[in-house]
Scaffold this motif. Sequence first.
Motif, PDB file in Angstrom:
ATOM      1  N   TYR A  20      82.483  67.510  70.316  1.00  0.00           N
ATOM      2  CA  TYR A  20      81.478  68.547  70.082  1.00  0.00           C
ATOM      3  C   TYR A  20      81.607  69.099  68.671  1.00  0.00           C
ATOM      4  O   TYR A  20      82.667  69.041  68.059  1.00  0.00           O
ATOM      5  CB  TYR A  20      81.633  69.708  71.076  1.00  0.00           C
ATOM      6  CG  TYR A  20      81.229  69.352  72.480  1.00  0.00           C
ATOM      7  CD1 TYR A  20      79.910  69.478  72.885  1.00  0.00           C
ATOM      8  CD2 TYR A  20      82.154  68.894  73.407  1.00  0.00           C
ATOM      9  CE1 TYR A  20      79.527  69.150  74.177  1.00  0.00           C
ATOM     10  CE2 TYR A  20      81.779  68.554  74.697  1.00  0.00           C
ATOM     11  CZ  TYR A  20      80.463  68.693  75.069  1.00  0.00           C
ATOM     12  OH  TYR A  20      80.079  68.359  76.338  1.00  0.00           O
ATOM     13  N   ARG A  33      76.865  68.568  71.411  1.00  0.00           N
ATOM     14  CA  ARG A  33      77.519  67.272  71.576  1.00  0.00           C
ATOM     15  C   ARG A  33      77.369  66.464  70.308  1.00  0.00           C
ATOM     16  O   ARG A  33      76.324  66.469  69.666  1.00  0.00           O
ATOM     17  CB  ARG A  33      76.942  66.518  72.765  1.00  0.00           C
ATOM     18  CG  ARG A  33      77.864  65.417  73.237  1.00  0.00           C
ATOM     19  CD  ARG A  33      77.690  65.080  74.693  1.00  0.00           C
ATOM     20  NE  ARG A  33      76.357  64.719  75.081  1.00  0.00           N
ATOM     21  CZ  ARG A  33      75.996  63.474  75.410  1.00  0.00           C
ATOM     22  NH1 ARG A  33      76.858  62.502  75.374  1.00  0.00           N
ATOM     23  NH2 ARG A  33      74.768  63.227  75.776  1.00  0.00           N
ATOM     24  N   ASN A  34      78.427  65.791  69.934  1.00  0.00           N
ATOM     25  CA  ASN A  34      78.495  65.058  68.681  1.00  0.00           C
ATOM     26  C   ASN A  34      77.848  63.681  68.843  1.00  0.00           C
ATOM     27  O   ASN A  34      78.523  62.674  68.998  1.00  0.00           O
ATOM     28  CB  ASN A  34      79.956  64.919  68.239  1.00  0.00           C
ATOM     29  CG  ASN A  34      80.080  64.757  66.759  1.00  0.00           C
ATOM     30  OD1 ASN A  34      79.103  64.854  66.042  1.00  0.00           O
ATOM     31  ND2 ASN A  34      81.296  64.528  66.305  1.00  0.00           N
ATOM     32  N   ARG A  35      76.528  63.669  68.823  1.00  0.00           N
ATOM     33  CA  ARG A  35      75.777  62.417  68.896  1.00  0.00           C
ATOM     34  C   ARG A  35      74.451  62.609  68.174  1.00  0.00           C
ATOM     35  O   ARG A  35      74.047  63.725  67.865  1.00  0.00           O
ATOM     36  CB  ARG A  35      75.529  61.994  70.339  1.00  0.00           C
ATOM     37  CG  ARG A  35      74.595  62.929  71.094  1.00  0.00           C
ATOM     38  CD  ARG A  35      74.326  62.419  72.496  1.00  0.00           C
ATOM     39  NE  ARG A  35      73.445  63.312  73.196  1.00  0.00           N
ATOM     40  CZ  ARG A  35      72.122  63.222  73.206  1.00  0.00           C
ATOM     41  NH1 ARG A  35      71.517  62.257  72.555  1.00  0.00           N
ATOM     42  NH2 ARG A  35      71.388  64.088  73.883  1.00  0.00           N
ATOM     43  N   PHE A  36      73.778  61.505  67.890  1.00  0.00           N
ATOM     44  CA  PHE A  36      72.487  61.581  67.208  1.00  0.00           C
ATOM     45  C   PHE A  36      71.448  60.869  68.043  1.00  0.00           C
ATOM     46  O   PHE A  36      71.717  59.784  68.537  1.00  0.00           O
ATOM     47  CB  PHE A  36      72.568  60.924  65.822  1.00  0.00           C
ATOM     48  CG  PHE A  36      71.283  61.010  65.062  1.00  0.00           C
ATOM     49  CD1 PHE A  36      70.962  62.157  64.368  1.00  0.00           C
ATOM     50  CD2 PHE A  36      70.384  59.954  65.066  1.00  0.00           C
ATOM     51  CE1 PHE A  36      69.766  62.241  63.677  1.00  0.00           C
ATOM     52  CE2 PHE A  36      69.192  60.032  64.381  1.00  0.00           C
ATOM     53  CZ  PHE A  36      68.882  61.185  63.678  1.00  0.00           C
ATOM     54  N   ASN A  38      70.461  64.918  68.553  1.00  0.00           N
ATOM     55  CA  ASN A  38      70.852  65.967  69.483  1.00  0.00           C
ATOM     56  C   ASN A  38      70.208  67.277  69.061  1.00  0.00           C
ATOM     57  O   ASN A  38      70.560  67.838  68.041  1.00  0.00           O
ATOM     58  CB  ASN A  38      72.369  66.122  69.526  1.00  0.00           C
ATOM     59  CG  ASN A  38      72.795  67.073  70.615  1.00  0.00           C
ATOM     60  OD1 ASN A  38      72.006  67.455  71.470  1.00  0.00           O
ATOM     61  ND2 ASN A  38      74.043  67.468  70.589  1.00  0.00           N
ATOM     62  N   GLU A 110      74.006  67.397  80.378  1.00  0.00           N
ATOM     63  CA  GLU A 110      74.907  67.945  79.370  1.00  0.00           C
ATOM     64  C   GLU A 110      75.981  68.829  79.994  1.00  0.00           C
ATOM     65  O   GLU A 110      77.139  68.783  79.582  1.00  0.00           O
ATOM     66  CB  GLU A 110      74.123  68.734  78.314  1.00  0.00           C
ATOM     67  CG  GLU A 110      73.304  67.882  77.396  1.00  0.00           C
ATOM     68  CD  GLU A 110      74.120  66.978  76.498  1.00  0.00           C
ATOM     69  OE1 GLU A 110      75.242  67.361  76.088  1.00  0.00           O
ATOM     70  OE2 GLU A 110      73.646  65.875  76.209  1.00  0.00           O
TER      71      GLU A 110
END
Length: 129
Positions: A20, A33-36, A38, A110
């Motif tokens: 995160y 959250r550490n994603r693309f 988001n 999530e």
Amino acid sequence: MTKSDKNLRILNKLIVNGFYNGYIGTEKFELMRNRFPNNHRLIGIVNETGNYDLKFDFKSPMNILAKVLLGLGILISIISLIKGIWILPIVFVVFGLIMFADFKLKEKKEINIFTDKLLEFHKTEYETE
């Protein structure tokens, strides 16, 4: 989740380990959250019993854009109904319901991911003690 030093350490580990992005304060945390891509965030606010209340929201500027589009859709629907055009309000309602259902599904997903990661780190904390 209760507010405790152990839980604050675990929240920090979630950020340090790259799951995160966000910040953790004494009375509130905000995690993305550490994603693309988001466009959502989890917000935990301490309530009067010392537990965190979790909220799911769009992150800025998407939260502002969503409110503006909602207001614009309502205004266009009212004007269309006054003029006797029924198709635009129906399209807006159907589109709005689809967007709302999608948002609720993402919220559930999530929060489940967050609680799974939290429990995973609780287990590792318990094993090291």
